[in-house]
Scaffold this motif. Structure first.
Motif, short mmCIF file in Angstrom:
data_model
loop_
_atom_site.label_atom_id
_atom_site.label_comp_id
_atom_site.label_asym_id
_atom_site.label_seq_id
_atom_site.Cartn_x
_atom_site.Cartn_y
_atom_site.Cartn_z
N PHE A 34 0.84 -1.19 0.00
CA PHE A 34 0.00 0.00 0.00
C PHE A 34 0.88 1.25 0.00
CE2 PHE A 34 -3.85 -2.29 1.44
CZ PHE A 34 -3.28 -3.44 1.96
N TYR A 36 0.00 5.18 1.22
CA TYR A 36 -0.94 6.14 1.77
C TYR A 36 -0.30 7.53 1.66
CZ TYR A 36 -4.22 2.82 3.93
OH TYR A 36 -5.18 1.86 4.16
N PHE A 90 3.48 7.47 2.72
CA PHE A 90 3.82 6.31 3.53
C PHE A 90 3.61 5.02 2.74
CE2 PHE A 90 4.39 8.14 7.73
CZ PHE A 90 3.69 9.33 7.65
N ASN A 94 1.59 -5.59 4.22
CA ASN A 94 0.93 -6.65 4.98
C ASN A 94 1.53 -7.96 4.53
OD1 ASN A 94 -1.39 -8.80 4.42
ND2 ASN A 94 -1.72 -7.86 6.42
N GLN A 100 -2.08 -7.14 10.44
CA GLN A 100 -1.36 -5.89 10.61
C GLN A 100 -0.78 -5.33 9.33
OE1 GLN A 100 1.52 -5.03 13.51
NE2 GLN A 100 0.67 -6.40 15.06
N LEU A 101 -0.74 -4.01 9.29
CA LEU A 101 0.07 -3.29 8.31
C LEU A 101 1.34 -2.85 9.01
CD1 LEU A 101 -2.39 -0.92 6.38
CD2 LEU A 101 -1.35 -3.04 5.57
N TRP A 103 4.34 -0.21 8.65
CA TRP A 103 4.48 1.06 7.95
C TRP A 103 5.94 1.50 7.86
CZ3 TRP A 103 0.13 4.22 6.54
CH2 TRP A 103 -1.11 3.67 6.89
N GLY A 104 6.26 2.17 6.75
CA GLY A 104 7.53 2.87 6.66
C GLY A 104 7.46 4.18 7.42
N ALA A 105 8.61 4.84 7.51
CA ALA A 105 8.71 6.08 8.29
C ALA A 105 8.16 7.29 7.54
CB ALA A 105 10.15 6.33 8.69
#
Lengths: 113, 116
Positions: A34, A36, A90, A94, A100-101, A103-105
């Motif tokens: 993903f 975002y 971002f 998954n 859960q996802l 996430w990158g920073a």
């Protein structure tokens, strides 16, 4: 442990420049990917997603991303950016369809008008 | 369609104090998530509810954090007592369906907590 790396924390471009934001993940199994975006003063919102099939995924506002399994990457691209693309982006992953996802920073993109 | 609502938007407290955040998801959304986003990092899942049941709270620091979603609609997240390292934005998100990775998450505006 699974992780997501976004190599560029800040990117500054001029309008009409081409954009590529890197995203790499560390997981060898099946992944769902993903991107975002969070525009200034707004909520996080989905830009695009990849589950299966064509590894080139098209999202909203002219963005696209390419899943390259051999490189564990899911880079975000746009051929010609606009000032309104200024935002934080971002990447999230998954793994094996669990809940859960990861996430990158995030990468903060600033487009000079 | 109204989005995910969160309050307060900002909160400043001193360490060892208590604080509570509220989230009202999009109407009809079964799954609700609380994330912690520390400055310079991506969101980290704290807890995930499906209706009023907990799906995943493995990353919730249970010695100081608690969350509930009693009627399967709105939710509260509490920190008691707060520590300096709890300074972060607390995001609430919801999805229409059951707890599944392929449902798009809709996010609220977040609550920015500063612990002094």
């Amino acid at each position: 442990a699974q992780s997501v790396s976004q190599h560029n924390h800040h990117v500054i471009l001029s309008e009409a420049a081409s954009l590529e934001l890197g995203c790499n993940y560390s997981y060898g199994g099946t992944v769902n990917l993903f991107w975002y975006v969070q525009y200034p003063g707004q909520h996080l919102q989905l830009l695009l997603k990849y589950f299966s099939g064509d590894p080139l995924v098209k999202g909203i506002k002219g963005f696209e991303a390419e899943f390259i399994k051999s490189k564990f990457s899911f880079n975000l691209r746009k051929p010609s950016v606009q000032w309104s693309d200024t935002a934080e982006y971002f990447c999230a992953v998954n793994a094996d369809s669990n809940y859960q996802l990861i996430w990158g920073a995030g990468t903060k993109l600033f487009i000079k008008p | 369609e109204a989005g995910v609502a969160q309050s307060p938007r900002y909160k400043i407290i001193e360490k060892r104090q208590s604080v509570a955040f509220w989230c009202n998801p999009i109407s009809g959304h079964a799954t609700l998530y609380w994330y912690q986003q520390i400055l310079g990092q991506g969101p980290k899942l704290l807890i995930q509810f499906q209706n009023n049941g907990v799906v995943d709270d493995s990353q919730l620091p249970k010695d100081r954090f608690s969350a509930e979603r009693l009627k399967g609609v709105d939710s509260t997240l509490k920190i008691q007592p707060a520590k300096l390292e709890d300074s972060a934005v607390y995001l609430c998100a919801s999805t229409l369906g059951t707890a599944s990775w392929d449902n798009e998450q809709f996010f609220g505006p977040g609550t920015r907590l500063t612990v002094l």
